[in-house]
Design an enzyme around this catalytic site. Structure first.
Site, mmCIF file in Angstrom:
data_model
loop_
_atom_site.group_PDB
_atom_site.id
_atom_site.type_symbol
_atom_site.label_atom_id
_atom_site.label_comp_id
_atom_site.label_asym_id
_atom_site.label_seq_id
_atom_site.Cartn_x
_atom_site.Cartn_y
_atom_site.Cartn_z
ATOM 1 N N HIS B 13 -5.473 -6.093 -6.119
ATOM 2 C CA HIS B 13 -6.607 -6.680 -6.862
ATOM 3 C C HIS B 13 -7.808 -6.719 -5.927
ATOM 4 C CE1 HIS B 13 -8.096 -9.640 -10.082
ATOM 5 N NE2 HIS B 13 -9.111 -9.444 -9.255
ATOM 6 N N HIS B 15 -12.168 -6.069 -5.409
ATOM 7 C CA HIS B 15 -13.529 -5.814 -5.898
ATOM 8 C C HIS B 15 -14.290 -5.024 -4.840
ATOM 9 C CE1 HIS B 15 -13.253 -8.553 -9.361
ATOM 10 N NE2 HIS B 15 -12.465 -9.271 -8.588
ATOM 11 N N LYS B 95 -7.943 -3.880 -17.013
ATOM 12 C CA LYS B 95 -8.159 -5.272 -16.624
ATOM 13 C C LYS B 95 -8.841 -6.038 -17.741
ATOM 14 C CE LYS B 95 -8.838 -9.006 -14.099
ATOM 15 N NZ LYS B 95 -9.726 -9.112 -12.955
ATOM 16 N N HIS B 134 -7.205 -11.650 -16.129
ATOM 17 C CA HIS B 134 -7.814 -12.841 -15.532
ATOM 18 C C HIS B 134 -7.490 -13.990 -16.480
ATOM 19 C CE1 HIS B 134 -11.078 -15.018 -13.205
ATOM 20 N NE2 HIS B 134 -10.799 -15.854 -14.191
ATOM 21 N N HIS B 168 -4.218 -13.045 -9.655
ATOM 22 C CA HIS B 168 -4.622 -14.145 -8.758
ATOM 23 C C HIS B 168 -4.180 -15.511 -9.281
ATOM 24 C CE1 HIS B 168 -7.813 -14.211 -11.717
ATOM 25 N NE2 HIS B 168 -8.438 -13.181 -11.201
ATOM 26 N N ASP B 240 -8.067 -10.131 -4.365
ATOM 27 C CA ASP B 240 -9.237 -10.587 -5.125
ATOM 28 C C ASP B 240 -10.433 -10.752 -4.198
ATOM 29 O OD1 ASP B 240 -10.762 -11.261 -7.304
ATOM 30 O OD2 ASP B 240 -10.123 -13.345 -7.363
#
Lengths: 335, 335
Positions: B13, B15, B95, B134, B168, B240
């Site tokens: 995960h 970004h 996602k 999420h 997460h 994350d």
């Protein structure tokens, strides 16, 4: 235009700081309040008669033209009776901080050993000096106040003639304690009638909503509103207005404290009107405190009016709650 | 000197953002990880085959000399089966964001209407495309993840052949869900193995510890540690890691996200060693993910050594977790 009049509003928990900050902010409270309980957590804290007298003098020097009574307090330590007798006419309460619980609380109480505190607390009971308490343990941030309830119980049971004020309560647990012991009272801030943890870290991180005790859960907010709006006779308004310079609030590792003094009465009108309880506001902001503390503030009449009011971006270098936002009530006149 | 070797670490995960930020930070992950699941929440989000291909190309351009596989994802919308068939070879997962739940999640799912989602989720089941979620409602900040459990249950029951990754996770509630449904899995960040809400707002306000989902209670941390340290076969490491420029984090209204990519493996070694579970770290950071996703990353061997390592104050203009602090493990070599 709709108006609402408040007589002798009192702020039963106020941080005025010292020096330039004191000069900048004390006049804001002195304008709209008849008096305020002044917190003693200066650096170093207020612990002697001389400290009290000099701090009061510095406060009064900032507000020469207002009727405003700073009800002075000492920082709690184990004081002997002779000392308390010597200061009783110059103080209104003693404020107890657990060591390190909040801003400038170093040197506070580190263990609640009743026997060690007995002489002081019995003398306070006899001299009718209320004990104001910052009631938080060193536990998990959302549990600190609820965990402190057992200490309030210990104090309330052991010193039944001591007036104990649970300061700036934030939880249903504290509200539920109010009626369990005759000698337990509470102050409630205006920001804890408006905010939950969602307003602190639920969206973005909001430093100007960050304070200790931290704003809690929606059900806690509801419990606080229930006793405030009814002006429960053991509950008083205390702003816990706690100024920090803008750069200290808006930086990494920001300090705890919400600055509300100059907009507290306006926000309270808005809240109490929203719930159709304006008639109870007088008791919440003055009458209850007069009864509990046995104080008679100087006359002051504050007329508020219902009209849009944009909260200033800052007062000197202190950013207030809701800076730049429009609220629904404003002060029309003070006499 | 004590060392520990990890093979093909995977960040399930991540970004990476875009533009200059991508150029600055992608090499940090590419250095120590064999691959990562790349989040699609750009502005606008990654929703077409063309978006996927171009974003992957931009990522690869930043890491020309590393063996690093960006496992691409689409931003969840209701896609038809034909479209999914056309992209399946170019993506590893899809996602799902609830609308507005976190950074760049606008346009996400606003209501979990199973029938409206059925075509997409059944096609994903058939094509073996995992759904990464999420999992937060719009409720009170401390309850958002726990409240989302009923939606995970709804999804898991209605689409038993869909691999659903609870991303997460931060709560005992989510840990407890893991074994209730065969098709539920989870990623856990390193910061959620270290922080509770106390580290965010318990002392000072700490913007670099502020993320969504927010770090929860001590008992939640314990539950996360229990499955991570055992390398529960349905649990994978996903950082994350979410970079924001320093000025966006250290200002009023700071953005959510903790940046950990360049120190994640070091911190994981420290945590797992502390609990005498270093032997399980390989499964947590790679083997479990390979099994769950059915992926075969390129070979990479990362040797970590136990020695004091001072976390840089920043990586370009992004401040990492524990900036300037000393941690107990460092990367010795990568091959």
């Amino acid at each position: 235009m709709k108006t609402h009049t408040l007589l002798m509003p009192l702020d039963m928990h106020l941080h005025l700081r010292d020096g330039v900050m004191l000069e900048n902010i004390a006049p804001l409270s002195a304008y709209s309040f008849s008096g305020a309980i002044i917190m003693p957590n200066l650096v170093p804290p207020v612990t002697t008669l001389d400290d009290v007298k000099k701090y009061k003098k510095r406060i009064m020097a900032t507000v020469p033209n207002d009727y405003f009574e700073p009800y002075m307090t000492l920082f709690y330590k184990n004081y002997d009776k002779a000392f308390l007798e010597s200061v009783v006419d110059n103080i209104t309460a003693i404020k107890l901080y657990p060591d390190g619980a909040t801003t400038n609380s170093d040197g506070g109480v580190s263990s609640f050993d009743i026997e060690e505190m007995r002489e002081t607390l019995e003398a306070m009971s006899e001299l009718d000096i209320p004990l104001c308490v910052h009631g938080e343990t060193a536990g998990f941030v959302m549990d600190r106040e609820a965990e402190f309830m057992s200490i309030y119980e210990l104090l309330a049971k052991n010193f039944p003639n001591l007036k104990i004020i649970m300061e700036h309560i934030t939880t249903k647990a504290a509200v539920d304690m109010l009626d369990k012991y005759d000698n337990l009272y509470a102050t409630i801030t205006v920001h804890h009638l408006l905010l939950t943890l969602d307003d602190v870290v639920g969206g973005m991180m909001m430093p100007h909503h960050f304070c200790k005790p931290i704003a809690k859960r929606p059900e806690d907010l509801d419990a606080l509103l229930s006793v405030a709006l009814e002006a429960h006779p053991k509950v008083m308004f205390g702003s816990d207005s706690a100024p920090h310079p803008k750069n200290k609030k808006e930086s990494c590792g920001c300090a705890a404290g919400v600055f509300t003094a100059p907009i507290a009465l306006q926000l309270l009108c808005e809240i109490f009107e929203q719930y159709d309880k304006l008639d109870n506001l007088q008791a919440f902001v003055s009458d209850n405190a007069q009864s509990i503390y046995g104080i008679c503030p100087e006359f002051k009449e504050v007329v508020l009016e219902k009209r849009p009011f944009e909260v200033p971006a800052s007062y000197s270098d202190v950013v207030p709650l809701y800076a730049g936002k429009e609220i629904g009530w404003a002060i029309q006149s003070v006499e």
